[in-house]
Scaffold this active site. Structure first.
Site, PDB file in Angstrom:
ATOM      1  N   HIS A 207       0.838  -1.202   0.000  1.00  0.00           N
ATOM      2  CA  HIS A 207       0.000   0.000   0.000  1.00  0.00           C
ATOM      3  C   HIS A 207       0.868   1.244   0.000  1.00  0.00           C
ATOM      4  O   HIS A 207       1.793   1.360   0.790  1.00  0.00           O
ATOM      5  CB  HIS A 207      -0.917   0.024   1.238  1.00  0.00           C
ATOM      6  CG  HIS A 207      -2.174  -0.760   1.048  1.00  0.00           C
ATOM      7  ND1 HIS A 207      -3.334  -0.478   1.714  1.00  0.00           N
ATOM      8  CD2 HIS A 207      -2.442  -1.822   0.258  1.00  0.00           C
ATOM      9  CE1 HIS A 207      -4.280  -1.330   1.340  1.00  0.00           C
ATOM     10  NE2 HIS A 207      -3.759  -2.165   0.466  1.00  0.00           N
TER      11      HIS A 207
ATOM     12  N   TYR B  34      -9.039   6.009   7.421  1.00  0.00           N
ATOM     13  CA  TYR B  34      -9.137   6.446   8.817  1.00  0.00           C
ATOM     14  C   TYR B  34     -10.190   7.552   8.849  1.00  0.00           C
ATOM     15  O   TYR B  34      -9.984   8.611   8.253  1.00  0.00           O
ATOM     16  CB  TYR B  34      -7.790   6.981   9.317  1.00  0.00           C
ATOM     17  CG  TYR B  34      -6.745   5.907   9.562  1.00  0.00           C
ATOM     18  CD1 TYR B  34      -5.997   5.377   8.514  1.00  0.00           C
ATOM     19  CD2 TYR B  34      -6.511   5.423  10.847  1.00  0.00           C
ATOM     20  CE1 TYR B  34      -5.039   4.396   8.742  1.00  0.00           C
ATOM     21  CE2 TYR B  34      -5.551   4.437  11.088  1.00  0.00           C
ATOM     22  CZ  TYR B  34      -4.823   3.931  10.024  1.00  0.00           C
ATOM     23  OH  TYR B  34      -3.882   2.957  10.257  1.00  0.00           O
TER      24      TYR B  34
ATOM     25  N   PRO C  28      -3.820   1.075  18.872  1.00  0.00           N
ATOM     26  CA  PRO C  28      -3.563   0.572  17.516  1.00  0.00           C
ATOM     27  C   PRO C  28      -3.725   1.603  16.391  1.00  0.00           C
ATOM     28  O   PRO C  28      -3.450   1.277  15.238  1.00  0.00           O
ATOM     29  CB  PRO C  28      -4.582  -0.561  17.359  1.00  0.00           C
ATOM     30  CG  PRO C  28      -5.627  -0.299  18.371  1.00  0.00           C
ATOM     31  CD  PRO C  28      -4.992   0.446  19.494  1.00  0.00           C
TER      32      PRO C  28
ATOM     33  N   LYS D 223       1.380   0.545  15.085  1.00  0.00           N
ATOM     34  CA  LYS D 223       2.781   0.458  15.480  1.00  0.00           C
ATOM     35  C   LYS D 223       3.141  -0.759  16.343  1.00  0.00           C
ATOM     36  O   LYS D 223       4.326  -1.101  16.471  1.00  0.00           O
ATOM     37  CB  LYS D 223       3.180   1.714  16.280  1.00  0.00           C
ATOM     38  CG  LYS D 223       3.294   2.948  15.436  1.00  0.00           C
ATOM     39  CD  LYS D 223       4.533   2.917  14.558  1.00  0.00           C
ATOM     40  CE  LYS D 223       4.407   3.793  13.350  1.00  0.00           C
ATOM     41  NZ  LYS D 223       4.465   3.132  12.073  1.00  0.00           N
TER      42      LYS D 223
ATOM     43  N   TYR E  32       4.197   6.906   9.855  1.00  0.00           N
ATOM     44  CA  TYR E  32       3.354   5.748   9.550  1.00  0.00           C
ATOM     45  C   TYR E  32       4.184   4.645   8.890  1.00  0.00           C
ATOM     46  O   TYR E  32       4.050   3.474   9.230  1.00  0.00           O
ATOM     47  CB  TYR E  32       2.191   6.173   8.647  1.00  0.00           C
ATOM     48  CG  TYR E  32       1.071   5.161   8.589  1.00  0.00           C
ATOM     49  CD1 TYR E  32      -0.013   5.255   9.442  1.00  0.00           C
ATOM     50  CD2 TYR E  32       1.102   4.099   7.684  1.00  0.00           C
ATOM     51  CE1 TYR E  32      -1.048   4.327   9.415  1.00  0.00           C
ATOM     52  CE2 TYR E  32       0.079   3.162   7.641  1.00  0.00           C
ATOM     53  CZ  TYR E  32      -0.998   3.287   8.510  1.00  0.00           C
ATOM     54  OH  TYR E  32      -2.007   2.358   8.472  1.00  0.00           O
TER      55      TYR E  32
HETATM   56  P1  RFL Z   1       2.130 -10.924  21.812  1.00  0.00           P
HETATM   57  O1  RFL Z   1       1.668 -11.024  20.411  1.00  0.00           O
HETATM   58  O2  RFL Z   1       1.130 -10.574  22.854  1.00  0.00           O
HETATM   59  O3  RFL Z   1       2.802 -12.309  22.158  1.00  0.00           O
HETATM   60  C1  RFL Z   1       3.148 -12.664  23.470  1.00  0.00           C
HETATM   61  C2  RFL Z   1       3.144 -14.167  23.535  1.00  0.00           C
HETATM   62  O4  RFL Z   1       3.581 -14.574  24.822  1.00  0.00           O
HETATM   63  C3  RFL Z   1       2.757 -15.632  25.281  1.00  0.00           C
HETATM   64  N1  RFL Z   1       2.848 -15.670  26.751  1.00  0.00           N
HETATM   65  C4  RFL Z   1       3.541 -16.616  27.435  1.00  0.00           C
HETATM   66  N2  RFL Z   1       4.248 -17.672  27.018  1.00  0.00           N
HETATM   67  C5  RFL Z   1       4.838 -18.470  27.968  1.00  0.00           C
HETATM   68  N3  RFL Z   1       4.711 -18.232  29.302  1.00  0.00           N
HETATM   69  C6  RFL Z   1       4.015 -17.181  29.766  1.00  0.00           C
HETATM   70  N4  RFL Z   1       3.919 -16.959  31.073  1.00  0.00           N
HETATM   71  C7  RFL Z   1       3.395 -16.305  28.807  1.00  0.00           C
HETATM   72  N5  RFL Z   1       2.621 -15.189  28.909  1.00  0.00           N
HETATM   73  C8  RFL Z   1       2.306 -14.817  27.661  1.00  0.00           C
HETATM   74  C9  RFL Z   1       1.383 -15.262  24.741  1.00  0.00           C
HETATM   75  O5  RFL Z   1       0.503 -16.382  24.679  1.00  0.00           O
HETATM   76  C10 RFL Z   1       1.736 -14.739  23.371  1.00  0.00           C
HETATM   77  O6  RFL Z   1       1.755 -15.756  22.401  1.00  0.00           O
HETATM   78  O7  RFL Z   1       3.322  -9.871  21.962  1.00  0.00           O
HETATM   79  P2  RFL Z   1       4.503  -9.476  20.939  1.00  0.00           P
HETATM   80  O8  RFL Z   1       5.149 -10.673  20.347  1.00  0.00           O
HETATM   81  O9  RFL Z   1       5.293  -8.468  21.661  1.00  0.00           O
HETATM   82  O10 RFL Z   1       3.753  -8.783  19.708  1.00  0.00           O
HETATM   83  C11 RFL Z   1       3.126  -7.553  19.831  1.00  0.00           C
HETATM   84  C12 RFL Z   1       1.858  -7.494  18.978  1.00  0.00           C
HETATM   85  O11 RFL Z   1       1.103  -8.670  19.129  1.00  0.00           O
HETATM   86  C13 RFL Z   1       1.005  -6.301  19.382  1.00  0.00           C
HETATM   87  O12 RFL Z   1       1.795  -5.136  19.563  1.00  0.00           O
HETATM   88  C14 RFL Z   1      -0.060  -5.915  18.377  1.00  0.00           C
HETATM   89  O13 RFL Z   1      -0.812  -6.980  17.913  1.00  0.00           O
HETATM   90  C15 RFL Z   1      -0.954  -4.877  19.089  1.00  0.00           C
HETATM   91  N6  RFL Z   1      -2.312  -4.918  18.615  1.00  0.00           N
HETATM   92  C16 RFL Z   1      -2.560  -4.304  17.456  1.00  0.00           C
HETATM   93  N7  RFL Z   1      -1.569  -3.601  16.840  1.00  0.00           N
HETATM   94  C17 RFL Z   1      -1.810  -3.000  15.684  1.00  0.00           C
HETATM   95  O14 RFL Z   1      -0.890  -2.367  15.133  1.00  0.00           O
HETATM   96  N8  RFL Z   1      -3.061  -3.089  15.100  1.00  0.00           N
HETATM   97  C18 RFL Z   1      -4.086  -3.806  15.677  1.00  0.00           C
HETATM   98  O15 RFL Z   1      -5.167  -3.882  15.135  1.00  0.00           O
HETATM   99  C19 RFL Z   1      -3.867  -4.432  16.899  1.00  0.00           C
HETATM  100  N9  RFL Z   1      -4.834  -5.152  17.513  1.00  0.00           N
HETATM  101  C20 RFL Z   1      -3.302  -5.641  19.308  1.00  0.00           C
HETATM  102  C21 RFL Z   1      -4.573  -5.758  18.727  1.00  0.00           C
HETATM  103  C22 RFL Z   1      -3.062  -6.234  20.547  1.00  0.00           C
HETATM  104  C23 RFL Z   1      -4.053  -6.920  21.253  1.00  0.00           C
HETATM  105  N10 RFL Z   1      -3.734  -7.419  22.566  1.00  0.00           N
HETATM  106  C24 RFL Z   1      -2.384  -7.510  23.011  1.00  0.00           C
HETATM  107  C25 RFL Z   1      -4.658  -7.652  23.591  1.00  0.00           C
HETATM  108  C26 RFL Z   1      -5.561  -6.501  19.364  1.00  0.00           C
HETATM  109  C27 RFL Z   1      -5.316  -7.088  20.633  1.00  0.00           C
HETATM  110  C28 RFL Z   1      -6.436  -7.876  21.246  1.00  0.00           C
HETATM  111  C1  PHB Z   2      -5.530  -3.759  10.820  1.00  0.00           C
HETATM  112  O1  PHB Z   2      -5.585  -4.020   9.611  1.00  0.00           O
HETATM  113  O2  PHB Z   2      -5.848  -4.598  11.685  1.00  0.00           O
HETATM  114  C2  PHB Z   2      -5.113  -2.409  11.265  1.00  0.00           C
HETATM  115  C3  PHB Z   2      -4.656  -1.505  10.318  1.00  0.00           C
HETATM  116  C4  PHB Z   2      -4.269  -0.234  10.720  1.00  0.00           C
HETATM  117  C5  PHB Z   2      -4.330   0.116  12.052  1.00  0.00           C
HETATM  118  C6  PHB Z   2      -4.763  -0.799  12.996  1.00  0.00           C
HETATM  119  C7  PHB Z   2      -5.166  -2.063  12.603  1.00  0.00           C
HETATM  120  O3  PHB Z   2      -3.984   1.370  12.423  1.00  0.00           O
END
Ligand code: RFL
Ligand code: PHB
Length: 401
Positions: free
Chosen positions: A78, A206, A297, A301, A389
């Site tokens: 994109h 957005y 989110p 980032k 971004y």
């Molecule tokens: P993760 O992905 O949370 O992975 C952590 C892993 O550690 C495991 N874990 C354990 N394993 C062993 N022993 C323990 N005691 C443990 N405790 C936990 C967990 O099961 C998991 O597999 O962290 P990581 O790798 O730092 O990655 C970061 C990203 O996942 C996160 O920053 C993003 O996904 C944030 N986020 C979003 N970011 C976006 O840019 N766009 C989004 O739409 C978006 N949606 C989200 C999100 C984060 C969410 N969280 C954390 C609740 C939606 C959700 C629901």
């Molecule tokens: C997504 O595709 O899940 C998404 C994209 C942009 C954002 C957050 C989430 O800022």
């Protein structure tokens, strides 16, 4: 596949999210022994719906280290986003403004690709292995106590990296007196859906509207990913599909544009939080990804910061193993935090710019519109958005190739 419970490794990694899996990948391909402990099972980890946008730097590290086959086959490059407000639509053109772009490729896909690579390589990745605590981090043989197949085990390592997300145990091993946390909780959440309907746009939208924020993203030419701002305590039971589509159509409203609808296959509510813990290292324990910091989110980032942390850390660890020099491990926390705070600021700004808050007054609303108008009429302001971004170049990548 069940693994024997390992007792020793060079780098113990807690968590098989993007941070832990990418760190394991970067170190394993350079011949460093690692063990990844993940407390969930594989299907759960592979299905957890989260982020969708990869910054240029994240794309670069996956490509440079042989982990990009899925992304290059199915990812959607994109070159911009749309800002929609006050019944108008404006495009931010990333390459024209800053020479970089992004990739739409779901976090679930990145995770699946990295798990497949690791298992193919025969490197230890234990699912349903829960880290219980981390000890000895001030000495030179830190230990992770973990539960696996009904029994407790101890994994002794040279270094432990907590990639165990916001609720993990790693951060808690740092003595209270040695760390500070900074936090902001927002008075709204996102309700996110996956829907079997082709995206109604070519690029992400957005949208700022009096009723609240909405985001149109996508997963593939057939699947849309949509988010709508809801109150912080929103209950999914109050949000039947028709209400979600109505709210989305209302917030994206633009003359001559129509939102396509289709079956919703997944729904969840994500609270919005900014959080940073400092420092990101104590002795032989390092924190990376959500274990150390959370962003709302809106700026896309979270996943990218996780990738940046582990790229920096992997190169510092490789340098230490190759030369004995610890200086890059010593500066890891400071180096990582510089990028983290830049992303915290950007995510906070995007969040404040686009959401309606119960604390808003008409003055605040006018400020949002003034800021939005500035972004779409000043090349300097738009360039700043594009630069943030698409992300800054990743440090340390050269050493990992
Ligand atoms: P993760 O992905 O949370 O992975 C952590 C892993 O550690 C495991 N874990 C354990 N394993 C062993 N022993 C323990 N005691 C443990 N405790 C936990 C967990 O099961 C998991 O597999 O962290 P990581 O790798 O730092 O990655 C970061 C990203 O996942 C996160 O920053 C993003 O996904 C944030 N986020 C979003 N970011 C976006 O840019 N766009 C989004 O739409 C978006 N949606 C989200 C999100 C984060 C969410 N969280 C954390 C609740 C939606 C959700 C629901
Ligand atoms: C997504 O595709 O899940 C998404 C994209 C942009 C954002 C957050 C989430 O800022």
């Amino acid at each position: 596949m069940s693994h024997p419970a390992p007792a020793r490794t060079r780098v113990a990694i807690i968590g098989a999210g993007p941070a832990g899996l990418l760190l394991g990948h970067l170190l394993h391909r350079k011949g460093v022994d690692t063990v990844i402990l993940e407390n969930r099972d594989r299907p759960y980890v592979e299905r957890r719906q989260r982020a969708g946008i990869l910054e240029q730097g994240t794309v670069d590290v996956l490509r440079a280290t042989g982990a990009a086959a899925g992304m290059d086959a199915r990812g959607l490059p994109h070159d911009g986003i749309e800002l929609r407000f006050a019944g108008e639509s404006h495009r931010i053109d990333f390459p024209a403004l800053c020479g970089r772009s992004v990739m739409v490729y779901a976090q679930t896909e990145v995770v699946k690709d990295l798990i497949a690579l690791r298992l193919e390589a025969g490197a230890p990745l234990l699912f349903e292995a829960e880290a219980l605590n981390v000890t000895g981090i001030e000495g030179d043989a830190p230990q992770v106590r973990y539960r696996y197949e009904g029994e407790e085990h101890t994994l002794t390592a040279e270094y432990v990296v907590a990639c165990d997300g916001f609720h993990g145990v790693g951060r808690r091993a740092v003595p209270d007196a040695a760390r500070r946390t900074f936090e902001r909780v927002y008075p709204f959440s996102w309700l996110g859906v996956l829907a079997d309907v082709p995206p109604s746009c070519d690029e992400l939208i957005y949208a700022h509207s009096p009723a609240g924020f909405a985001l149109h993203s996508m997963r593939s030419p057939e699947v849309s990913r949509l988010y709508v701002q809801v109150p912080p305590d929103a209950d999914l039971a109050d949000w039947p599909d028709e209400r979600i589509w109505e709210a989305l159509s209302d917030r994206f409203a633009l003359d001559g544009w129509k939102l396509g609808t289709g079956p919703i296959t997944e729904k969840s509510v994500t609270p919005m939080r900014s959080f940073v813990t400092e420092p990101m290292r104590h002795g032989r324990l390092f924190l990376a990804g959500d274990a150390a910091h959370i962003v709302p989110p809106t700026g896309a980032k979270g996943l990218n910061l996780a990738a940046a942390d582990v790229t920096l850390l992997a190169s510092a660890l490789l340098h230490r193993f190759a030369t004995g020099d610890e200086s890059r491990l010593d500066s890891y926390s400071e180096d990582a935090l510089a990028r983290v705070w830049r992303a915290e600021h950007f995510s906070y700004t995007m969040t404040s710019l686009l959401h309606t808050s119960p604390e808003d007054d008409p003055f605040g609303h006018r400020l949002q519109l003034a800021h939005l108008r500035y972004l779409v009429s000043s090349e300097a302001a738009a360039t700043s958005l594009a630069e943030n971004y698409t992300g800054l170049p990743l440090p340390g990548l050269d050493a990992l190739v």
